[in-house]
Design a protein around this motif. Sequence first.
Motif, PDB file in Angstrom:
ATOM      1  N   GLY A 248       0.778  -1.242   0.000  1.00 24.50           N
ATOM      2  CA  GLY A 248       0.000   0.000   0.000  1.00 24.50           C
ATOM      3  C   GLY A 248       0.798   1.274   0.000  1.00 24.50           C
ATOM      4  O   GLY A 248       0.251   2.345   0.275  1.00 24.50           O
ATOM      5  N   ARG A 249       2.082   1.218  -0.333  1.00 19.18           N
ATOM      6  CA  ARG A 249       2.916   2.423  -0.362  1.00 19.18           C
ATOM      7  C   ARG A 249       2.862   3.092  -1.726  1.00 19.18           C
ATOM      8  O   ARG A 249       2.860   2.433  -2.764  1.00 19.18           O
ATOM      9  CB  ARG A 249       4.370   2.060  -0.079  1.00 19.18           C
ATOM     10  N   ASP A 250       2.852   4.398  -1.718  1.00 18.33           N
ATOM     11  CA  ASP A 250       2.910   5.148  -2.975  1.00 18.33           C
ATOM     12  C   ASP A 250       3.103   6.623  -2.649  1.00 18.33           C
ATOM     13  O   ASP A 250       3.073   7.017  -1.474  1.00 18.33           O
ATOM     14  CB  ASP A 250       1.637   4.949  -3.802  1.00 18.33           C
ATOM     15  N   ILE A 251       3.287   7.428  -3.691  1.00 17.37           N
ATOM     16  CA  ILE A 251       3.337   8.882  -3.542  1.00 17.37           C
ATOM     17  C   ILE A 251       2.267   9.482  -4.444  1.00 17.37           C
ATOM     18  O   ILE A 251       2.197   9.174  -5.633  1.00 17.37           O
ATOM     19  CB  ILE A 251       4.720   9.445  -3.907  1.00 17.37           C
ATOM     20  N   HIS A 252       1.427  10.294  -3.849  1.00 14.26           N
ATOM     21  CA  HIS A 252       0.339  10.950  -4.586  1.00 14.26           C
ATOM     22  C   HIS A 252       0.775  12.341  -5.020  1.00 14.26           C
ATOM     23  O   HIS A 252       1.342  13.106  -4.239  1.00 14.26           O
ATOM     24  CB  HIS A 252      -0.896  11.055  -3.692  1.00 14.26           C
ATOM     25  N   VAL A 253       0.518  12.647  -6.271  1.00 14.82           N
ATOM     26  CA  VAL A 253       0.747  13.987  -6.799  1.00 14.82           C
ATOM     27  C   VAL A 253      -0.594  14.522  -7.286  1.00 14.82           C
ATOM     28  O   VAL A 253      -1.279  13.868  -8.080  1.00 14.82           O
ATOM     29  CB  VAL A 253       1.746  13.990  -7.976  1.00 14.82           C
TER      30      VAL A 253
END
Length: 394
Positions: A248-253
Amino acid sequence: MNKLVIAYSGGLDTSYCAVSLSKSGFDVHAVSVNTGGFTSEEINTIESNAYKMGASTYKNIDAVASYYDKVIKYLIFGNVLKNNTYPLSVSAERIIQAIEIIQYAKSIDAKYIAHGSTGAGNDQVRFDMIFQTLAPEIEIITPIRDGQLSRQEEIDYLIANDIDMSWNKAKYSINKGLWGTSVGGQETLTSEEPLPESAYPSQLKKEGKEKITLTFEKGEFVALNGKVDSAENNIELLNSLASDFAIGRDIHVGDTIVGIKGRVGFEAAAALIIIKAHHLLEKHTLTKWQLQHKDYLSNFYGMHLHEGQYLDPVMRDMEAFLQNSQAKVSGDVTVTLKPYHFSLDGISSKHDLMNAKFGSYGEENKGWSAEEAKGFIKINANQNKIYQHVNSGL
C-alpha cells in the motif's frame, strides 16, 4: 471568559497554537477526534501534553464508526482513488474531524475555534468551510496561517516558554487514520526523490504469499477470512495483516484546493486492497451501464470531498446513487498478499453475471444464433455506415 476550542493533534502546530492562545488570555479547550490509528496510550500522552500546553480541558472524541458510516463507506462504494492513486486518507478524515469539533464547540458555548493549518495547504479550506457553514457565529482563529510562521519560529517560541519536546527529531510528518497514513518529508517537497524505506511506518515483516478472503454484503466489507465483524474493525484487522507485507505504499501527486501542485507519500494497505477487491466484485455483478455511470459520479464524489464540499446537498444525492448501486454487490473476493504488493485471484457470488449458461466469451454462444448475430451487427453498424456514406465525398 474567552472560551476557545482548539483542534488539537499534539503536533508542533497545534501545540504552538495552544500555548500562544492560552497566554493571550483564551480559555483553551483542546479536542482530538480519533478517526483511527490512535492507541489508548497515545491518547493518554496527547491529553497529558494538552494540559502542559495550557489547555483547561481535554476531550478525545471517538469518531471511527461515524467516519466509516459517513465517508469511508461511500469511498468504497465508489472505488474512489484520486488520480487513480490516492484513497483520500487525510482529506476524508478532516471532514469528520471538523464536524465533530464544531459540534463540541457549540455544546460548550465556545465563542472561538482554532486550528493549526498553514496558509499553503488544503486543511485550512476544509476546516474553515465546515466551521463557517455549521457555526457562522463562532470566530475562527489560525495563529500559524495569520502569522505566516515557519516551523523553526514555532519551535523557538515553545522552547522560550519552557516546552521542549524534541520537535526537530521528527524528520517525517506522519498522519495515521483508519483509511491510511500520510507521510510527508523533505523528499515530497520536490518532484524528483522517492521516500526512503525507513520513512514508512510499516516495515516488511513477512515473506512468501498469504491468501485471504474478503466478504462483501451490498458493497460493505462484512467479513475477513470468514469472520464477521463491523466494517471498521475489519479494515483495521486487514490493515494490520497486510502492513506486515509492506503493501500500500505510494506517492500521490495532485492539485490542491489553493491551486498549487502537492506531493505526499502514503501507505494504505487496507484501503487499496478493499477498493480493488470491491471493484473486481462489481465488474462481475453490475451491468456495463451501472459501471460506466458509477465511474464518473464516483470521481465527482471524491473530488468534492477532497475540495471540502462535503456539506453540499449534491453529496447526499451522489451517496444515494452509490448506495442503491450496491444492491447486488455481495460475495467473496480472494486476494493473495505478497511482499510490497497483492493480486486479486477471483470472486464467488450468486449475483455473478459471468454465467456460462448464457455463453462463454470467445468460445461459444448459447443465447443466440449465427443469423441473429449477423443481424445485430448489421444494425449496430448502421449509424457509422450512414455517416461515412453522407460525408465520404466532402
